[in-house]
Enzyme design. Structure first.
Site, PDB file in Angstrom:
ATOM      1  N   GLY A 232      25.941   9.742  84.281  1.00 58.37           N
ATOM      2  CA  GLY A 232      25.788  11.161  84.632  1.00 58.37           C
ATOM      3  C   GLY A 232      26.880  12.002  83.989  1.00 58.37           C
TER       4      GLY A 232
ATOM      5  CB  VAL B  79      39.637  10.252  73.230  1.00 61.77           C
ATOM      6  CG1 VAL B  79      39.399   9.042  72.335  1.00 61.77           C
ATOM      7  CG2 VAL B  79      39.702   9.825  74.699  1.00 61.77           C
TER       8      VAL B  79
ATOM      9  NE  ARG C 203      22.390   6.799  84.935  1.00 58.11           N
ATOM     10  CZ  ARG C 203      22.458   8.060  85.378  1.00 58.11           C
ATOM     11  NH1 ARG C 203      21.504   8.920  85.123  1.00 58.11           N
ATOM     12  NH2 ARG C 203      23.498   8.460  86.081  1.00 58.11           N
TER      13      ARG C 203
ATOM     14  CG  ASP D 175      31.890   2.086  89.853  1.00 56.19           C
ATOM     15  OD1 ASP D 175      33.020   2.237  89.335  1.00 56.19           O
ATOM     16  OD2 ASP D 175      31.694   2.114  91.072  1.00 56.19           O
ATOM     17  N   GLY D 176      28.846   1.982  86.429  1.00 56.00           N
ATOM     18  CA  GLY D 176      27.859   1.318  85.567  1.00 56.00           C
ATOM     19  C   GLY D 176      28.385   1.242  84.139  1.00 56.00           C
TER      20      GLY D 176
ATOM     21  CB  THR E 209      31.268  10.565  88.409  1.00 56.08           C
ATOM     22  OG1 THR E 209      30.448  10.952  89.524  1.00 56.08           O
ATOM     23  CG2 THR E 209      32.410   9.740  88.944  1.00 56.08           C
TER      24      THR E 209
ATOM     25  CG  ASP F 129      28.588  11.708  92.374  1.00 54.58           C
ATOM     26  OD1 ASP F 129      28.231  12.872  92.600  1.00 54.58           O
ATOM     27  OD2 ASP F 129      27.906  10.906  91.701  1.00 54.58           O
TER      28      ASP F 129
ATOM     29  CG  ASP G 147      30.653   7.718  93.011  1.00 55.67           C
ATOM     30  OD1 ASP G 147      31.239   7.987  91.943  1.00 55.67           O
ATOM     31  OD2 ASP G 147      29.448   7.460  93.056  1.00 55.67           O
TER      32      ASP G 147
ATOM     33  NE  ARG H  46      25.983   7.988  91.472  1.00 53.95           N
ATOM     34  CZ  ARG H  46      25.983   7.232  90.384  1.00 53.95           C
ATOM     35  NH1 ARG H  46      24.862   7.003  89.734  1.00 53.95           N
ATOM     36  NH2 ARG H  46      27.082   6.701  89.944  1.00 53.95           N
TER      37      ARG H  46
ATOM     38  CB  ALA I 297      30.437  23.490 107.036  1.00 53.51           C
TER      39      ALA I 297
ATOM     40  CD  GLU J  60      22.640  13.095  95.038  1.00 50.90           C
ATOM     41  OE1 GLU J  60      23.865  13.085  94.794  1.00 50.90           O
ATOM     42  OE2 GLU J  60      21.778  13.013  94.152  1.00 50.90           O
TER      43      GLU J  60
HETATM   44  P1  ADP Z   1      27.519   5.521  85.708  1.00 49.29           P
HETATM   45  O1  ADP Z   1      28.325   5.040  84.551  1.00 49.29           O
HETATM   46  O2  ADP Z   1      27.651   6.990  85.929  1.00 49.29           O
HETATM   47  O3  ADP Z   1      27.761   4.681  86.947  1.00 49.29           O
HETATM   48  P2  ADP Z   1      24.984   4.123  85.291  1.00 49.29           P
HETATM   49  O4  ADP Z   1      25.147   3.228  86.462  1.00 49.29           O
HETATM   50  O5  ADP Z   1      23.650   4.705  85.033  1.00 49.29           O
HETATM   51  O6  ADP Z   1      25.976   5.373  85.320  1.00 49.29           O
HETATM   52  O7  ADP Z   1      25.443   3.284  84.002  1.00 49.29           O
HETATM   53  C1  ADP Z   1      25.488   3.900  82.720  1.00 49.29           C
HETATM   54  C2  ADP Z   1      25.160   2.889  81.666  1.00 49.29           C
HETATM   55  O8  ADP Z   1      26.116   1.824  81.685  1.00 49.29           O
HETATM   56  C3  ADP Z   1      23.821   2.171  81.824  1.00 49.29           C
HETATM   57  O9  ADP Z   1      22.727   2.908  81.355  1.00 49.29           O
HETATM   58  C4  ADP Z   1      24.052   0.941  80.946  1.00 49.29           C
HETATM   59  O10 ADP Z   1      23.952   1.278  79.586  1.00 49.29           O
HETATM   60  C5  ADP Z   1      25.495   0.607  81.275  1.00 49.29           C
HETATM   61  N1  ADP Z   1      25.533  -0.406  82.346  1.00 49.29           N
HETATM   62  C6  ADP Z   1      25.315  -0.231  83.660  1.00 49.29           C
HETATM   63  N2  ADP Z   1      25.408  -1.385  84.341  1.00 49.29           N
HETATM   64  C7  ADP Z   1      25.673  -2.340  83.420  1.00 49.29           C
HETATM   65  C8  ADP Z   1      25.908  -3.752  83.471  1.00 49.29           C
HETATM   66  N3  ADP Z   1      25.847  -4.419  84.631  1.00 49.29           N
HETATM   67  N4  ADP Z   1      26.209  -4.381  82.315  1.00 49.29           N
HETATM   68  C9  ADP Z   1      26.271  -3.723  81.156  1.00 49.29           C
HETATM   69  N5  ADP Z   1      26.064  -2.400  81.040  1.00 49.29           N
HETATM   70  C10 ADP Z   1      25.775  -1.703  82.142  1.00 49.29           C
END
Ligand code: ADP
Length: 320
Positions: free
Chosen positions: A12, A24, A73, A104-105, A126, A128, A130, A172, A187, A223
């Site tokens: 996001g 960077v 993503r 985290d993803g 992010t 959030d 979070d 989230r 609030a 949310e």
């Molecule tokens: P965020 O980084 O905001 O948490 P996402 O959870 O959608 O967002 O993750 C973003 C991208 O990171 C995913 O589309 C994917 O390319 C990569 N990703 C997420 N989880 C994994 C994983 N377990 N292993 C490798 N790449 C991942």
């Protein structure tokens, strides 16, 4: 010593990502490194959508929301084949390290790519807030201020009509945004995923407040709870107070980043490049006790983050 690095934004978007990209790029150039911009998160690594950046590539972006590198993503990157394709692209271009700005993803992807031999450093971006390993994430302050501005505006019309506004903010599955927006807008109640809610209690509190002379109300809903239409309907049916639900939505992701976000992004961006220069990878940059630090990605993903009970309590006390 990394001489060529890449930078990407993933997951996001958040205001301040551009400021981090700028930091960077400029920090790397100032150290004599070559820098590549990778477009649309890990997709760019897989399909080679990569371009060399210079100091001018990032001029004027510190004040802009969104991300000039685009974000996306990328499902393919969750699998070994995708990671290997990303590694091969890096090898072809001589990219030794990558700064990954996301959540985290994105850090999981960064850990996998680090294990495949390309040093990656995560920067938390992010709205959030979070991400467990850091007290602060880039974009959070801007989103808070956007949401506050919106709730203040809603409050003007809510008070003019003796109404109740049920306002849903983003976040989230975390309630940080909701809690702090509720506190800062005065609030009457806040509903977060961490604590859940009891509608009877909230309705009793609103009725008590009405008894004390209040004639308009704001309930902030996170949310992760959603359901704001139903909550508004129930409040109206059971109290007779005309109630409206407003979902603030993606407006909270946009806008010029605040000073706090720009400064945090700049400090984190410079710090990440320092790590790559030293040949360090598989780390996330975070904020602890208001200072920038770094932590192993797996450790970062396993951490827990406390609920701001003090803020929740303060909302309750000051809603009196
Ligand atoms: P965020 O980084 O905001 O948490 P996402 O959870 O959608 O967002 O993750 C973003 C991208 O990171 C995913 O589309 C994917 O390319 C990569 N990703 C997420 N989880 C994994 C994983 N377990 N292993 C490798 N790449 C991942």
């Amino acid at each position: 010593m990394a001489k060529t690095i890449g930078v990407l934004t993933s997951g996001g978007d958040a205001p301040g990502m551009n400021a981090a990209v700028r930091a960077v790029v400029r920090a790397a150039l100032s150290k004599g490194m070559k820098v590549y911009g990778i477009r649309r998160g890990y997709n760019g690594l897989i399909n080679g959508d990569i371009f060399e950046m210079n100091a001018l590539s990032v001029s004027g972006i510190i004040s802009k929301g969104g991300t000039c590198l685009y974000t996306a993503r990328c499902n393919e990157f969750r699998y070994e084949e995708g990671i290997n394709k990303g590694r091969d692209t890096c090898r072809k271009l001589g990219i030794e390290g990558i700064v990954v700005i996301g959540g985290d993803g994105s850090f999981r992807g960064a850990a996998d790519l680090s294990a495949a031999g390309i040093n990656c450093i995560g920067i938390p971006g992010t709205i959030d807030n979070d991400i467990k390993c850091t007290e602060y994430t880039i974009g959070y302050d801007t989103a808070l201020n956007t949401a506050i501005e919106m709730v203040d505006k809603l409050n003007d019309t809510t008070s003019s009509h003796d109404r109740c506004s049920v306002v849903e903010v983003m976040g989230r599955n975390a309630g940080y945004l909701a809690l702090n927006v509720a506190c800062a807008t005065g609030a009457d109640a806040v509903i977060t995923p961490e604590l859940g809610y009891d509608l009877d209690n909230i309705i009793n509190e609103l009725c008590d407040a009405r008894q004390r002379g209040k004639n308009h109300f704001v309930v902030v809903v996170a949310e992760g709870i959603g359901n704001s239409e139903n909550i508004a309907r129930a409040i109206q049916e059971r109290t007779g107070i005309e109630s409206r639900a407003t979902v603030l939505g993606h407006v909270q992701r946009g806008g010029a980043p605040t000073c706090r976000d720009r400064v945090a992004a700049t400090l984190m961006g410079c710090y990440a490049v320092d790590l790559l220069e030293q040949g360090i990878g598989n780390r996330v940059v975070g904020m602890k006790d208001n200072k920038i630090y770094d932590v192993d990605i797996q450790e970062a993903l396993a951490m827990t983050k406390s609920f701001e009970q003090n803020v929740f309590d303060a909302v309750k006390i000051t809603a009196y």
